[in-house]
Motif scaffolding. Sequence first.
Motif, PDB file in Angstrom:
ATOM      1  N   ARG A  36       0.833  -1.197   0.000  1.00  0.00           N
ATOM      2  CA  ARG A  36       0.000   0.000   0.000  1.00  0.00           C
ATOM      3  C   ARG A  36       0.869   1.249   0.000  1.00  0.00           C
ATOM      4  NH1 ARG A  36      -5.521   1.350   2.340  1.00  0.00           N
ATOM      5  NH2 ARG A  36      -5.423   3.592   2.645  1.00  0.00           N
TER       6      ARG A  36
ATOM      7  N   ARG B 210      -1.960  -2.864  -3.844  1.00  0.00           N
ATOM      8  CA  ARG B 210      -2.136  -4.116  -4.589  1.00  0.00           C
ATOM      9  C   ARG B 210      -1.794  -5.324  -3.720  1.00  0.00           C
ATOM     10  NH1 ARG B 210       2.540  -6.560  -5.643  1.00  0.00           N
ATOM     11  NH2 ARG B 210       4.389  -5.290  -6.048  1.00  0.00           N
TER      12      ARG B 210
ATOM     13  N   ASP C 226      -8.535  -3.609  -6.101  1.00  0.00           N
ATOM     14  CA  ASP C 226      -7.773  -2.412  -5.777  1.00  0.00           C
ATOM     15  C   ASP C 226      -7.036  -1.920  -7.026  1.00  0.00           C
ATOM     16  OD1 ASP C 226      -8.836  -2.503  -3.280  1.00  0.00           O
ATOM     17  OD2 ASP C 226      -7.131  -3.559  -2.407  1.00  0.00           O
ATOM     18  N   SER C 227      -5.720  -1.825  -6.984  1.00  0.00           N
ATOM     19  CA  SER C 227      -5.030  -1.157  -8.081  1.00  0.00           C
ATOM     20  C   SER C 227      -4.588  -2.057  -9.225  1.00  0.00           C
ATOM     21  CB  SER C 227      -3.806  -0.402  -7.554  1.00  0.00           C
ATOM     22  OG  SER C 227      -4.221   0.607  -6.671  1.00  0.00           O
TER      23      SER C 227
ATOM     24  N   LEU D 293     -12.905  -2.067  -5.624  1.00  0.00           N
ATOM     25  CA  LEU D 293     -11.982  -1.311  -4.779  1.00  0.00           C
ATOM     26  C   LEU D 293     -12.299  -1.691  -3.351  1.00  0.00           C
ATOM     27  CD1 LEU D 293      -9.786   0.705  -4.375  1.00  0.00           C
ATOM     28  CD2 LEU D 293     -11.438   2.546  -4.571  1.00  0.00           C
TER      29      LEU D 293
ATOM     30  N   ALA E 107      -9.866  -1.590  -0.693  1.00  0.00           N
ATOM     31  CA  ALA E 107      -9.059  -0.933   0.338  1.00  0.00           C
ATOM     32  C   ALA E 107      -9.720   0.364   0.782  1.00  0.00           C
ATOM     33  CB  ALA E 107      -7.669  -0.644  -0.211  1.00  0.00           C
TER      34      ALA E 107
ATOM     35  N   ALA F 223      -8.623   4.533  -0.347  1.00  0.00           N
ATOM     36  CA  ALA F 223      -7.728   4.359  -1.487  1.00  0.00           C
ATOM     37  C   ALA F 223      -8.364   4.915  -2.757  1.00  0.00           C
ATOM     38  CB  ALA F 223      -7.402   2.885  -1.681  1.00  0.00           C
TER      39      ALA F 223
ATOM     40  N   GLN G  90      -8.740   4.311  -7.062  1.00  0.00           N
ATOM     41  CA  GLN G  90      -8.561   3.370  -8.157  1.00  0.00           C
ATOM     42  C   GLN G  90      -8.482   4.191  -9.436  1.00  0.00           C
ATOM     43  OE1 GLN G  90     -11.642   0.263  -9.113  1.00  0.00           O
ATOM     44  NE2 GLN G  90      -9.962  -1.129  -8.660  1.00  0.00           N
TER      45      GLN G  90
ATOM     46  N   ASN H 109     -13.266   7.386  -0.645  1.00  0.00           N
ATOM     47  CA  ASN H 109     -12.490   6.679  -1.649  1.00  0.00           C
ATOM     48  C   ASN H 109     -12.624   7.456  -2.954  1.00  0.00           C
ATOM     49  OD1 ASN H 109     -11.843   4.696   0.158  1.00  0.00           O
ATOM     50  ND2 ASN H 109     -12.580   3.018  -1.135  1.00  0.00           N
TER      51      ASN H 109
END
Lengths: 249, 482, 383
Positions: free
Chosen positions: B42, B101, B142-143, B223, B225, B228, B230, B259
């Motif tokens: 992260r 990720r 996530d990413s 997404l 997290a 965070a 994206q 987010n």
Amino acid sequence: MDTKEILLSIRDLTASVEEEEILHGINLDIRPGETHVLMGPNGAGKSTLGNVLMGNPVYKQTGGSILFEGEEITGESTDKRAKRGMFLSFQNPLEVPGLSLDAFIRSALRERTGKPVKFMQFNRELMEKMKLLSMDPSYAERDLNVGFSGGEKKKSEILQLLMMKPKFAILDETDSGLDVDAVKTVSEGIRAFQQESDGALLIITHNANILKSLSVDKTHVIVKGKLVASGDASLIDEIGKNGFEAFGE
Amino acid sequence: MSEMRKDPAIDIAEREDKIILNDVNRELYDFIDEEREEDFYRMEEGLTEEIVRQISEEKHDPEWMLDFRLKSLKIYNQTPVPDWGPPIDGLDMDRISTYVRSKSDMVGSWDEVPEDIKNAFDKLGIPEAERESLAGVGAQYDSELVYHNVREDVAASGVIYTDMESALTGEYEEMVKEHFMKLVPPTDHKFAALHGAVWSGGSFVYVPKGVKVEIPLQSYFRLNAKGAGQFEHTLIIVDEGADLHFIEGCSAPKYNIANLHAGCVELYVRKNAKLRYSTIENWSKNMYNLNTKRAICEEGGIIEWVSGSFGSHESYLYPSSVLKGDGSHAEFTGVTFAGRGQNLDTGAKMIHIGKNTTSFIDTKSICKDGGISTYRSSVVVAKSAEGAKASVNCGSLMLDSISRSDTVPAIEMRTDKADVGHEAKIGRISDEAVFYLMSRGLPEAEARAMIVSGFANPVSKELPLEYAAEMNNLIKLEMEGG
Amino acid sequence: MELTLNHLPVLTWNHLNLNDVKAQVDTEGMTSSLRDGTDLPDGITAKYGASAEEVSNIYDKLDTATAQEAFIAGKFPMYNEQKFATGMGADMDLLLSKVGAATDIYEVAAGSKVEEPILFDTEITAGEKLAGAQIVLCKEGSESTWVYAYAGHTEGSGATVGSSLRFFLEKNAKVRVVIVQMLGASDTFLTDFGAVGEADSELTVTKLSLGAGRVYDGLSHLQRGFRSEFLVRNGYLGLPGSYTDINYNDIFVGKKSKGVMRFTGALFDDAEKVFRGTVDFRKDATGANGDEQEDVLLFGDSVVNKTIPLILGEEEDVEGRHAATIGKLSDEMLFYIRTRGIDEKTAEAMMVRAALSDISRDIPVEEIKKRADERIDTLIQRA
């Protein structure tokens, strides 16, 4: 047959709407002063024929020829056809706010003749024809078709026919949606046209009532985009009795 | 993957039954899977040159991409926040981690996906959907993408469907370089610049000339997290005469901090090609959804957008179609449902440049429980676009008087050889219609839900069945949420 | 001076340049009255040259500021700085105060039905710069008709006319306002309008823009009362080289209030036009009905036509509609006219004339109507 005598000659006419062929080869000759009736079930192509003859850009002539007074008019613009002396009475006449019925007819006459319209004479004639059609004189100054009832709209079309005196007029379902009295009045207007001029008529209808008091020279039956029968006025009665089934509908 | 396929009609009927019988389950989207720290990488919160460099390094960017990121960051810092649209004061970049990720790599087999991530997607029905009716699936968590697979026959026809990182660092680098953020340059607006600086994940699709992909490709974005962002990038090139349907789905669990989603979609539709791009967006209601989607059509090309916007706290979303080629065509069909705490600003842009280009916009906006929905659009007909035709039709349905619905459509014409028609309406559910349905024995709530579904029908009927069903479920959820 | 006028109530993308318009107005030597020796009929009284303070007091008394709304839910502030909102906005008031234009206040007595139109037939001389403001207080149950005509031999002289009108309609008041502009291609016309309507009031505004090269046209109507009614008919001819900028806001507050706005125009050659039209339903305006329609015919390779019709809603029990048609005559209509032997060009001219004549017939002063019709003919021929 001497082709010079023929006013309108249609040969192998095919036409489509939005890529779909509606007319599949129509042949028809109309001489000056003749009244032809075109009958057929819904969707047979009656209105399409009227619109194609008049050059409506929505309908596409895909083949064949249309001769008017011996000249090919395929591809010619609608207003040029009108200037030649062709006329179409609309099934659903359009409304134009701000333009009065009399001013419209005056402009149309001026365009057709290329000469200014004599005011007094025009007015007298207009009032005469309106009387014939049982139209209230106030309609002359009302906006073209705006707020007119179905019957009044059709009368306004016949009034234009009588004022413009075309050589050939197509009457597209002029009787549709009219009550008995209105049909009678409109029919009288058409008869006046027959008597006053040597103008030819193509009357599109699926109702024999309007034809009762009119002299008819020829009757044609159109089914699925083809003329399947032609005859004299007696054909109308036959259809009245038996419908279109006998013609392969 | 060669199991016998059932008669599609029976298949559909069965699935419909199942969908109707299933109770609507609110948990479906809002479940949270606690991410174990040691399993995830992260990025620290905030946005600095250092962070951008780190992301670039993590992603093994080629040199030009790092330059591009840094240039974009500069543009981001110089570009003001938009002065129109929903306020985004609640969004603080210093509290957003731009890159998160899983430490495990992307895999091509579902079984190899880490258990917790797999559970999350299982709950969303992703592998199931793939088995049923998709030509290929990508799943981003996530990413980064955690899973990518294409059906063999589709791959054999030359269709490329891969994650952006593989495309960028592999044999398609040149193709990526030629198209990446050319349609949506970082100068476009502040969040396009942000995307350019910190993008990660997303899909790359190339459909070769004349190849018609019969069943859709799909990407799913989750997404998970907290706090965070994206920033996935989707780049699709449909070559001459080819045909593709691409579907994206988005969701996220709800957290009590913001987010951010600032993705970018670039679609290149070549001569006589056709692309349909369908989206069901169901981000959680703490999400700022500042997404940019744009397509360009060459001669005779067709782009069709189908878009359902249900989630997010705030959305700025206006898929644009640049009709560059003569005779190209764009359609946008969209529905937006804004419920409690939501301010959804959605619509479309059409830009007519080529001759005889045509575009249609048909949208429905629904708002309820204090939600704000704004339909915003622009149709621009350039001087060169002779013979262009455009029509806009937007309807708004308000379900109560604490909500708000605005319609802000702009039309600009620079030629007299074109026609544009526009119609907008606002209103509410007619009492008569509710009464009519109730007289047939339906409870009021159900009657109202049914009417709202009917209102949104132009969109749902454009979606594949399971998505239409998902959309109807979402409408039902929103209707019950009061 | 530079004015920022005709603000869109809700902002949109800046690159479209629709959020407002900047207008350069030369105020040098601008004089301040539009009064034209009008004899007032019975039932109408006037107080000429009211001060800014008097005007402000009147607004306070009438509580016209309820039109202001600092925020639209979750949006950036709506533009609204005026105590009595107009379509053009505060900069128009600023212009008037800068040139020292005083405000004339008219009052139509309660219950009086004034049949004769109150006519302001203003002859503009070459190069003249003129600005004026009026407030018309229409008392309960009164009926009145106000006609404003602007014309003159100003061709090529760069004349400027600024007019600000505010109408307050008490309960049951009925008002017709007709504004006819027949200025020249180098002239600037700023026509601003504000109205507040109480219960059962009826306001009809007819406006014709026939000639001025730069037209800034704003209107705001706060339909505050129960069952108030509003009708706008606006016609314009955008001649070659002209710029027309329109901003109309119909704000519904009163229950069952009804508003209809119709805009019809034609643009020629390189004429440019911006149209902003907003139907704004405020909370509790239950049963309100707002309907707006714009029809524009375009004739010319370089025309620019921008249209942004807004519907804003914070009340569910309303009906709102907006429609626009922009481009050519419909094929169907063109075909109908052409079947009567009229060619396309003539048909187009005929339709533009028809659309404007349909509006000019609302002019209740025969002489002005005649001049307007002649003007329409001349301009269409010229275009």
